[in-house]
Every structure is written in C-alpha cells, then in structure tokens.
Write an enzyme that holds these catalytic residues in place. Structure first.
Site, mmCIF file in Angstrom:
data_model
loop_
_atom_site.group_PDB
_atom_site.id
_atom_site.type_symbol
_atom_site.label_atom_id
_atom_site.label_comp_id
_atom_site.label_asym_id
_atom_site.label_seq_id
_atom_site.Cartn_x
_atom_site.Cartn_y
_atom_site.Cartn_z
ATOM 1 C CB SER A 63 0.926 7.198 -4.742
ATOM 2 O OG SER A 63 0.854 6.880 -3.382
ATOM 3 C CE LYS A 66 2.199 9.528 -2.010
ATOM 4 N NZ LYS A 66 2.769 8.209 -1.676
ATOM 5 C CE1 TYR A 187 -0.140 11.355 0.702
ATOM 6 C CE2 TYR A 187 -1.470 10.116 2.262
ATOM 7 C CZ TYR A 187 -0.530 10.150 1.252
ATOM 8 O OH TYR A 187 0.013 8.979 0.778
ATOM 9 C CE1 TYR A 239 5.948 5.635 -3.271
ATOM 10 C CE2 TYR A 239 4.683 4.032 -4.498
ATOM 11 C CZ TYR A 239 4.809 5.273 -3.946
ATOM 12 O OH TYR A 239 3.797 6.165 -4.083
ATOM 13 C CB VAL A 257 -2.491 1.578 -3.481
ATOM 14 C CG1 VAL A 257 -1.072 1.340 -2.991
ATOM 15 C CG2 VAL A 257 -3.170 2.712 -2.747
HETATM 16 O O1 DON Z 1 -1.229 6.908 1.692
HETATM 17 C C1 DON Z 1 -1.551 5.848 1.199
HETATM 18 O O2 DON Z 1 -1.219 4.768 1.691
HETATM 19 C C2 DON Z 1 -2.394 5.879 -0.052
HETATM 20 N N1 DON Z 1 -3.342 6.944 0.001
HETATM 21 C C3 DON Z 1 -1.539 6.079 -1.257
HETATM 22 C C4 DON Z 1 -0.431 5.062 -1.381
HETATM 23 C C5 DON Z 1 -0.070 4.761 -2.789
HETATM 24 O O3 DON Z 1 -0.821 4.945 -3.716
HETATM 25 C C6 DON Z 1 1.242 4.093 -2.982
HETATM 26 N N2 DON Z 1 1.415 3.741 -4.370
HETATM 27 N N3 DON Z 1 1.721 2.799 -4.962
#
Ligand code: DON
Length: 303
Positions: A63, A66, A187, A239, A257
């Site tokens: 993420s 983003k 994405y 978040y 993540v």
């Molecule tokens: O879309 C997802 O679930 C992962 N590719 C990215 C989520 C993420 O990194 C949330 N961050 N803490």
C-alpha cells in the site's frame, strides 16, 4: 544530529521483539518472507542518507504504492481527481466494503483499497501502458530502475477476492471507467513493486521538498499538492490506526502489508522502516515501534 548512531540504537532496541505480530499471509507469496528482518533509512533535505539493518533489502511495498499512484494521478488530473474520491479518514480496515454502499461507490479516501482502485482506474484511462508509467514514475523518483515482483502480483491476483469484490462493487455504481480486470492488473502490480528502505526514503523525498524531486530538481507536484498528500498520509495513511500513529509518532505516514512504512517530516527528512510482522491494523509492529523511538530520540515530529 548523529543519525547514524540513532538508527543503530533503534535497530538494537527493536531486535529482541522482531517477529512480534504476524506476516501477511492472505497474499501467499508474502507469507514466505522471514519475519526477523528489520531495516531503517533516513534521507535529509540536505541530501544525507543514513541507514541501519536490512535497509538495502528490497521488499514488497504494497500500500505504500498508493502514495505514488495518488501523486501521479494528481500530477496528471489536478483537482478533477476528487470527483470520485473523498478525503476523510475511514476508521475502518483498509479492505472494508461497508462504507461504499452508503456512499454510493465513492471511497472515503485514496489510501483505503477502494480509493486506490479508483485512482488506478484514472491512471488506466490516462496512459497507454499504465503499469509501465507507474514503474517509470517510481524509478524516476529514486533515480534507479525498480521492478515488479511478478510472483507477488500473480499471487494477489489469484487470491485478491476482496479487491475483486470492491472493484466490481464500485463498477456497479458506474464509478470505474475501465474494465475491472485492467484496473486490478494495475493495482496488483503497483502493490508488487519491490523497493528497499533506502530507495523508498529517496522516492518520497519530494514530499519534504515542496513537491520537487531533489535528485533532479524537477517538480513532481506543486507545493500545495505535496502538502495535501502529507495531510492525507497523516489522517488516512495508516487506516484505522491513523489516530494511534498521530498520537504515538506524529508524522505523515503510509504503511503497507509487506511491513514497510514511510514517514515524512516536511522540510526536514523522510524515513522508511521495514519489518514484515504486522499488528491487527496491517501496520508493521517493529516498524511502528522504530518510528516511535526515532521521534523520541530526535524530538522531530510535526507536533
Ligand atoms: O490490496 C491489498 O490488500 C494489498 N495489496 C495492499 C494492502 C496494504 O498494504 C494495506 N496496508 N497496510
């Protein structure tokens, strides 16, 4: 300030608790990353780069991407971007579906998955080869060629049922212009970019230089846009832990993540920490602790 000794002290202090938390396993390729790694890198506005631990090991930025796709979309579309995305913290997990129905497919902010999917849709409309445009944009920010970890991208494409649901749900409100498959392909790839802490501290340097890339002295964003990205990172970048981050750390931050977190002190420095094991909100446990120690030891924060 002697950043080298401060970063070494932080690495020593977090070492005993490395592995506290849980490596993300809902993306199978991420589950294989050893939890005991830790890296930290700082880049100051006068060009100094200092690091400790596994700061040169590339990891899946997830993420954190983003921030870069939002910046590219702001650069390309200006304020038109905000027709379909809000700017309020969601208070919900990053992959939540619940608010979207009440808010007719307009995501709360660009950093929850739903918002990043809408940003990806705008980039798919904007570029003939959007994946390459994003890869080149991030490469230009750190002045090194960076690449996608195709195994991670494939792994998420095969198991990303929530994101597939989110994208279809947004599409059902008429708020994606492109086919869901094309939007998710971008994405999943942006999330699968591999960068190290050193590269990430460099790549986000424009956010503490009024929107200019200090490596080539070219504008990435206007200073107003850079301020806004920082504001969104502070309020929405982590978040449902954004309040806790502001309370404990007080720096605009964006987590992923893969275990990475970038943080910005405008006009002073950028810092990137990485350790794969996550807490309940999807933020690196050791990374968060390291940022907290960094702020305590340096007294540097926006507050
Ligand atoms: O879309 C997802 O679930 C992962 N590719 C990215 C989520 C993420 O990194 C949330 N961050 N803490």
């Amino acid at each position: 300030m002697n950043f080298a000794s401060i970063l070494e002290a932080i690495a020593d202090e977090v070492r005993p608790s490395l592995g506290d938390g849980k490596v993300a396993d809902y993306i199978p390729a991420l589950a294989r990353v050893p939890a005991s790694q830790f890296g930290i890198a700082v880049r100051t506005t006068d060009g100094r780069e200092v690091c400790a631990g596994d700061a040169s090991t590339p990891f899946s930025i997830q993420s954190i991407s983003k921030v870069f796709t939002l910046s590219l979309a702001m650069q390309q579309l200006g304020d038109g971007l905000w027709d379909r995305i809000g700017r309020e913290p969601s208070g919900d997990p990053f992959n939540s579906l619940v608010q979207l129905e009440h808010e007719q497919g307009k995501p709360r902010n660009p950093f929850i998955n739903a918002g990043a999917i809408v940003v990806a849709d705008r980039l798919v409309s904007q570029f003939a080869n959007p994946k390459e445009a994003v890869r080149q944009f991030v490469s230009s920010l750190c002045e090194e060629e960076v690449g996608f970890d195709e195994e991670v991208a494939r792994s998420e494409a095969a198991t990303g049922f929530r994101n597939i649901a989110l994208a279809n749900f947004i599409k059902s409100f008429g708020k994606l212009d492109n086919p869901v498959a094309d939007v998710l392909d971008l994405y999943f790839h942006q999330c699968a970019l591999s960068l190290s802490c050193v590269q990430l501290a460099r790549a986000c340097a424009y956010l503490c230089h009024d929107g200019r890339n200090p490596l080539c002295d070219q504008p990435v964003l206007t200073d107003r846009q850079a301020r806004r990205v920082n504001a969104l990172m502070l309020t929405c970048g982590t978040y449902d832990a954004a309040g806790e981050f502001a309370f404990r750390i007080g720096l605009p931050s964006k987590s992923g993540v893969g275990g990475g977190i970038i943080a910005v002190l405008p006009d002073r420095l950028t810092v990137c920490v990485w350790s794969p094991a996550l807490g309940p909100s999807g933020n690196s446990v050791a990374g968060m602790r390291a940022l907290e120690l960094f702020v305590e030891k340096t007294k540097l924060s926006v507050f």
